[in-house]
Design a protein around this motif. Structure first.
Motif, PDB file in Angstrom:
ATOM      1  N   ASP A  71       0.864  -1.174   0.000  1.00 15.15           N
ATOM      2  CA  ASP A  71       0.000   0.000   0.000  1.00 15.15           C
ATOM      3  C   ASP A  71       0.906   1.231   0.000  1.00 15.15           C
ATOM      4  O   ASP A  71       1.902   1.280   0.715  1.00 15.15           O
ATOM      5  CB  ASP A  71      -0.889  -0.021   1.251  1.00 15.15           C
ATOM      6  CG  ASP A  71      -1.937   1.072   1.234  1.00 15.15           C
ATOM      7  OD1 ASP A  71      -1.541   2.263   1.245  1.00 15.15           O
ATOM      8  OD2 ASP A  71      -3.136   0.760   1.232  1.00 15.15           O
ATOM      9  N   ARG A  72       0.544   2.249  -0.770  1.00 16.12           N
ATOM     10  CA  ARG A  72       1.420   3.415  -0.887  1.00 16.12           C
ATOM     11  C   ARG A  72       1.518   4.211   0.413  1.00 16.12           C
ATOM     12  O   ARG A  72       2.461   4.986   0.599  1.00 16.12           O
ATOM     13  CB  ARG A  72       0.953   4.305  -2.039  1.00 16.12           C
ATOM     14  CG  ARG A  72       1.280   3.688  -3.397  1.00 16.12           C
ATOM     15  CD  ARG A  72       1.143   4.666  -4.551  1.00 16.12           C
ATOM     16  NE  ARG A  72      -0.247   5.002  -4.821  1.00 16.12           N
ATOM     17  CZ  ARG A  72      -0.789   6.198  -4.670  1.00 16.12           C
ATOM     18  NH1 ARG A  72      -0.056   7.206  -4.231  1.00 16.12           N
ATOM     19  NH2 ARG A  72      -2.061   6.412  -4.957  1.00 16.12           N
ATOM     20  N   GLU A  73       0.590   4.014   1.316  1.00 15.68           N
ATOM     21  CA  GLU A  73       0.716   4.650   2.629  1.00 15.68           C
ATOM     22  C   GLU A  73       1.868   4.040   3.422  1.00 15.68           C
ATOM     23  O   GLU A  73       2.414   4.664   4.327  1.00 15.68           O
ATOM     24  CB  GLU A  73      -0.590   4.510   3.415  1.00 15.68           C
ATOM     25  CG  GLU A  73      -1.726   5.346   2.847  1.00 15.68           C
ATOM     26  CD  GLU A  73      -2.966   5.306   3.727  1.00 15.68           C
ATOM     27  OE1 GLU A  73      -2.903   4.670   4.807  1.00 15.68           O
ATOM     28  OE2 GLU A  73      -3.986   5.903   3.349  1.00 15.68           O
ATOM     29  N   VAL A  74       2.222   2.813   3.059  1.00 14.84           N
ATOM     30  CA  VAL A  74       3.358   2.134   3.706  1.00 14.84           C
ATOM     31  C   VAL A  74       4.655   2.427   2.960  1.00 14.84           C
ATOM     32  O   VAL A  74       5.679   2.746   3.567  1.00 14.84           O
ATOM     33  CB  VAL A  74       3.123   0.608   3.768  1.00 14.84           C
ATOM     34  CG1 VAL A  74       4.335  -0.106   4.370  1.00 14.84           C
ATOM     35  CG2 VAL A  74       1.870   0.296   4.576  1.00 14.84           C
ATOM     36  N   SER A  75       4.628   2.333   1.634  1.00 11.20           N
ATOM     37  CA  SER A  75       5.856   2.494   0.848  1.00 11.20           C
ATOM     38  C   SER A  75       6.244   3.951   0.636  1.00 11.20           C
ATOM     39  O   SER A  75       7.397   4.244   0.313  1.00 11.20           O
ATOM     40  CB  SER A  75       5.695   1.813  -0.515  1.00 11.20           C
ATOM     41  OG  SER A  75       4.614   2.380  -1.248  1.00 11.20           O
ATOM     42  N   HIS A  76       5.284   4.866   0.792  1.00 12.23           N
ATOM     43  CA  HIS A  76       5.540   6.310   0.624  1.00 12.23           C
ATOM     44  C   HIS A  76       6.081   6.630  -0.766  1.00 12.23           C
ATOM     45  O   HIS A  76       7.021   7.425  -0.922  1.00 12.23           O
ATOM     46  CB  HIS A  76       6.511   6.817   1.699  1.00 12.23           C
ATOM     47  CG  HIS A  76       6.034   6.594   3.095  1.00 12.23           C
ATOM     48  ND1 HIS A  76       4.970   7.280   3.649  1.00 12.23           N
ATOM     49  CD2 HIS A  76       6.459   5.729   4.053  1.00 12.23           C
ATOM     50  CE1 HIS A  76       4.767   6.854   4.889  1.00 12.23           C
ATOM     51  NE2 HIS A  76       5.647   5.919   5.157  1.00 12.23           N
ATOM     52  N   ILE A  77       5.496   6.003  -1.780  1.00 11.97           N
ATOM     53  CA  ILE A  77       5.880   6.300  -3.162  1.00 11.97           C
ATOM     54  C   ILE A  77       4.662   6.822  -3.918  1.00 11.97           C
ATOM     55  O   ILE A  77       3.529   6.693  -3.447  1.00 11.97           O
ATOM     56  CB  ILE A  77       6.459   5.060  -3.878  1.00 11.97           C
ATOM     57  CG1 ILE A  77       5.430   3.920  -3.923  1.00 11.97           C
ATOM     58  CG2 ILE A  77       7.760   4.618  -3.233  1.00 11.97           C
ATOM     59  CD1 ILE A  77       5.886   2.705  -4.710  1.00 11.97           C
ATOM     60  N   SER A  78       4.910   7.394  -5.082  1.00 15.93           N
ATOM     61  CA  SER A  78       3.824   7.947  -5.884  1.00 15.93           C
ATOM     62  C   SER A  78       3.093   6.840  -6.640  1.00 15.93           C
ATOM     63  O   SER A  78       3.584   5.711  -6.757  1.00 15.93           O
ATOM     64  CB  SER A  78       4.379   8.961  -6.878  1.00 15.93           C
ATOM     65  OG  SER A  78       5.166   8.303  -7.867  1.00 15.93           O
ATOM     66  N   GLU A  79       1.934   7.200  -7.180  1.00 10.83           N
ATOM     67  CA  GLU A  79       1.166   6.232  -7.974  1.00 10.83           C
ATOM     68  C   GLU A  79       1.959   5.788  -9.196  1.00 10.83           C
ATOM     69  O   GLU A  79       1.933   4.622  -9.576  1.00 10.83           O
ATOM     70  CB  GLU A  79      -0.173   6.865  -8.382  1.00 10.83           C
ATOM     71  CG  GLU A  79      -1.161   5.886  -9.008  1.00 10.83           C
ATOM     72  CD  GLU A  79      -0.996   5.757 -10.510  1.00 10.83           C
ATOM     73  OE1 GLU A  79      -1.393   4.721 -11.074  1.00 10.83           O
ATOM     74  OE2 GLU A  79      -0.455   6.697 -11.129  1.00 10.83           O
ATOM     75  N   MET A  80       2.692   6.731  -9.819  1.00 11.20           N
ATOM     76  CA  MET A  80       3.514   6.387 -10.975  1.00 11.20           C
ATOM     77  C   MET A  80       4.633   5.422 -10.585  1.00 11.20           C
ATOM     78  O   MET A  80       4.917   4.457 -11.308  1.00 11.20           O
ATOM     79  CB  MET A  80       4.125   7.645 -11.595  1.00 11.20           C
ATOM     80  CG  MET A  80       4.929   7.356 -12.870  1.00 11.20           C
ATOM     81  SD  MET A  80       5.786   8.811 -13.532  1.00 11.20           S
ATOM     82  CE  MET A  80       7.224   8.860 -12.473  1.00 11.20           C
ATOM     83  N   GLU A  81       5.265   5.660  -9.445  1.00 13.28           N
ATOM     84  CA  GLU A  81       6.346   4.784  -8.995  1.00 13.28           C
ATOM     85  C   GLU A  81       5.818   3.383  -8.680  1.00 13.28           C
ATOM     86  O   GLU A  81       6.483   2.392  -8.981  1.00 13.28           O
ATOM     87  CB  GLU A  81       7.036   5.392  -7.776  1.00 13.28           C
ATOM     88  CG  GLU A  81       7.883   6.615  -8.123  1.00 13.28           C
ATOM     89  CD  GLU A  81       8.317   7.406  -6.912  1.00 13.28           C
ATOM     90  OE1 GLU A  81       9.260   8.210  -7.051  1.00 13.28           O
ATOM     91  OE2 GLU A  81       7.710   7.256  -5.827  1.00 13.28           O
ATOM     92  N   GLN A  82       4.616   3.307  -8.113  1.00  4.11           N
ATOM     93  CA  GLN A  82       4.037   1.995  -7.850  1.00  4.11           C
ATOM     94  C   GLN A  82       3.726   1.265  -9.153  1.00  4.11           C
ATOM     95  O   GLN A  82       3.995   0.063  -9.287  1.00  4.11           O
ATOM     96  CB  GLN A  82       2.772   2.110  -7.015  1.00  4.11           C
ATOM     97  CG  GLN A  82       2.189   0.755  -6.632  1.00  4.11           C
ATOM     98  CD  GLN A  82       0.988   0.873  -5.729  1.00  4.11           C
ATOM     99  OE1 GLN A  82       0.010   1.533  -6.070  1.00  4.11           O
ATOM    100  NE2 GLN A  82       1.062   0.240  -4.562  1.00  4.11           N
ATOM    101  N   TYR A  83       3.169   1.980 -10.119  1.00  6.29           N
ATOM    102  CA  TYR A  83       2.865   1.378 -11.417  1.00  6.29           C
ATOM    103  C   TYR A  83       4.143   0.862 -12.071  1.00  6.29           C
ATOM    104  O   TYR A  83       4.199  -0.270 -12.564  1.00  6.29           O
ATOM    105  CB  TYR A  83       2.189   2.409 -12.324  1.00  6.29           C
ATOM    106  CG  TYR A  83       1.744   1.837 -13.650  1.00  6.29           C
ATOM    107  CD1 TYR A  83       0.461   1.325 -13.818  1.00  6.29           C
ATOM    108  CD2 TYR A  83       2.614   1.803 -14.739  1.00  6.29           C
ATOM    109  CE1 TYR A  83       0.046   0.791 -15.029  1.00  6.29           C
ATOM    110  CE2 TYR A  83       2.220   1.266 -15.953  1.00  6.29           C
ATOM    111  CZ  TYR A  83       0.939   0.766 -16.095  1.00  6.29           C
ATOM    112  OH  TYR A  83       0.534   0.236 -17.294  1.00  6.29           O
ATOM    113  N   ASN A  84       5.186   1.700 -12.079  1.00  4.67           N
ATOM    114  CA  ASN A  84       6.455   1.285 -12.675  1.00  4.67           C
ATOM    115  C   ASN A  84       7.104   0.157 -11.891  1.00  4.67           C
ATOM    116  O   ASN A  84       7.753  -0.722 -12.462  1.00  4.67           O
ATOM    117  CB  ASN A  84       7.400   2.480 -12.784  1.00  4.67           C
ATOM    118  CG  ASN A  84       6.980   3.455 -13.863  1.00  4.67           C
ATOM    119  OD1 ASN A  84       6.242   3.102 -14.785  1.00  4.67           O
ATOM    120  ND2 ASN A  84       7.424   4.698 -13.763  1.00  4.67           N
ATOM    121  N   GLY A  85       6.902   0.167 -10.566  1.00  3.60           N
ATOM    122  CA  GLY A  85       7.401  -0.934  -9.751  1.00  3.60           C
ATOM    123  C   GLY A  85       6.751  -2.250 -10.141  1.00  3.60           C
ATOM    124  O   GLY A  85       7.404  -3.298 -10.171  1.00  3.60           O
ATOM    125  N   SER A  86       5.459  -2.192 -10.457  1.00  2.00           N
ATOM    126  CA  SER A  86       4.753  -3.399 -10.899  1.00  2.00           C
ATOM    127  C   SER A  86       5.299  -3.900 -12.231  1.00  2.00           C
ATOM    128  O   SER A  86       5.445  -5.106 -12.445  1.00  2.00           O
ATOM    129  CB  SER A  86       3.254  -3.112 -11.024  1.00  2.00           C
ATOM    130  OG  SER A  86       2.697  -2.795  -9.772  1.00  2.00           O
TER     131      SER A  86
END
Length: 426
Positions: A282-297
């Motif tokens: 969850d981005r509240e835990v990882s403290h990353i942006s939506e774009m960074e999460q998408y690219n991480g996936s």
């Protein structure tokens, strides 16, 4: 020391390994002298009763950055400023050396007896490697990379990597790194998740093919293998076409990429650990942006796909944690094996075989370590439970042996918030 390890259950690290009982492991100095039937006495040896514990080769972690702990951060720090500060004077360099040496020791205490460093501060990786080999520091065998080679705007440029502008620069930086006698040369060929500026485009090619070729040619001329940070299909192709020996991380492969792996005799080093928090937290835990999460996936799915395709095509696949990334600690190599099982669909036995014998082959040290057999160095891991039944058995080593030096009840200081966050993905 000479040890007779008795009443243990041997897992020898081979692909067809099965628990072997009724055998003793004789250690003479740094070497496994024999694996032989049990006897009532072994004169001249200190007897160590394993009381049914499992003994296996020490784990090998093919992708480590010693300067970072993996402690989570709420916002990104500037690695250039951090490294500039660390290297600004002799006193701070000593502090940095102590931090890196303790990180290496933590790897050992967690059951990892060999690490391969993939980008470090100045020449500290080789400094610590040499002190461990001399016996003045406690730690695992280190296959050192020291500084890497990158380009302007490239991954880790100006912090853990030199900035090459031309092919001549790239070759010269390889020669500079080689002055400290490393074991491997690291290139930063593409960007990464946090380098990306566009959604859906992580791992953009940064290093031009001619620079990759110049660096690889010079490294090979000097006798060094080349590893490369690569997180896109285009980057994988450029790396393999121009001489890279191991693809670190990887990306969704096609038939051409798989053929290039085979033609080059190259290997894929999957690093599932660092991509998982970006992709799945969850981005509240990882403290990353939506774009960074998408690219991480995108990166996470690419690594998994690359590993699966390489396994199916008969291309060697190794494992490393990329320790130093957020939530990726120096004591969690066992999690990488678990992710390999969970997301790539391999068995527990194959995951353990990969982290020992296969990793040793990829690293070029299979003549020394990777299996429990006579003539190999005495790098061993002991667990109470059977990792072939549950890889969780690797989480708390009962003992570790490195070059014949036995560590009883090894302990590491863990980060509760990291444990809690990652345990959801076991």
């Amino acid at each position: 020391m000479k040890y007779a390890l008795i009443n243990g259950i041997i897992l020898d690290g081979r692909e067809d390994m099965a628990p072997r009982e009724g055998m003793a492991v004789l250690i003479n100095g740094e070497v496994i002298e024999a694996v032989c039937p049990m006897a009532e006495e072994f004169p001249g040896y200190e007897t160590v009763d394993l009381k049914g514990a499992y003994v296996m080769p020490g784990l090998i972690n093919l992708h480590v950055h010693l300067p970072s702990s993996g402690k989570p951060k709420k916002k990104q720090s500037d690695p250039k400023k951090a490294v500039k500060l660390m290297t600004s004077n002799g006193l701070l360099m000593k502090v940095a050396e102590k931090i890196c040496a303790e990180a290496a020791r933590t790897q050992l205490m967690s059951g990892v007896t060999t690490i391969r460093t993939m980008g470090g501060v100045a020449n500290l990786d080789t400094v610590i490697r040499d002190k461990i080999e001399k016996g003045t520091l406690q730690g695992p065998r280190i296959l050192a990379g020291n500084m890497a080679v990158s380009v302007e705007g490239g991954h880790m440029a100006g912090s853990l990597a030199y900035i090459a502008h031309t092919a001549e620069d790239a070759a010269e930086y390889v020669r500079r790194i080689a002055l400290d006698r490393p074991d491997v040369i690291k290139l930063m060929i593409t960007g990464g998740v946090l380098d990306a500026t566009v959604k859906g485009e992580p791992g953009v090619l940064k290093m031009p093919p001619e620079l990759v070729k110049a660096a690889c040619d010079e490294a090979h001329r000097l006798g060094y293998p080349v590893a490369a940070h690569v997180e896109s299909p285009e980057g994988v192709k450029v790396a393999l076409q121009n001489g890279v020996d191991t693809i670190e991380h990887g990306a969704l492969p096609d038939g051409e990429i798989l053929e290039l792996f085979k033609t080059r005799g190259a290997a894929h080093v999957a690093t599932l650990s660092p991509a998982l928090p970006y992709a799945l937290f969850d981005r509240e835990v990882s403290h990353i942006s939506e774009m960074e999460q998408y690219n991480g996936s995108v990166v996470f799915e690419g690594i998994v796909a690359c590993a699966k395709a390489c396994l199916e095509a008969g291309v060697p696949v190794g494992l490393g944690t990329d320790t130093g990334c957020p939530y990726i600690t120096h004591y969690d190599m066992w999690r990488e094996l678990n992710y390999f099982r969970k997301y790539c669909g391999v068995s527990n036995a194959f995951a353990l075989h990969t982290a020992t014998e296969v990793n040793a082959r990829i690293a070029g040290i299979s003549d020394k370590v990777g299996t429990v057999e006579a003539g190999k160095e005495a790098d061993l891991l002991f667990t109470v439970g059977n990792p072939l039944e549950s890889l969780l058995a690797l989480r708390y080593p009962k003992m570790v042996m490195a070059r014949g030096q036995l560590v009883r009840e090894p302990k590491v200081k863990k980060m509760p918030e990291v444990e809690e966050a990652l345990d959801k993905y076991l």
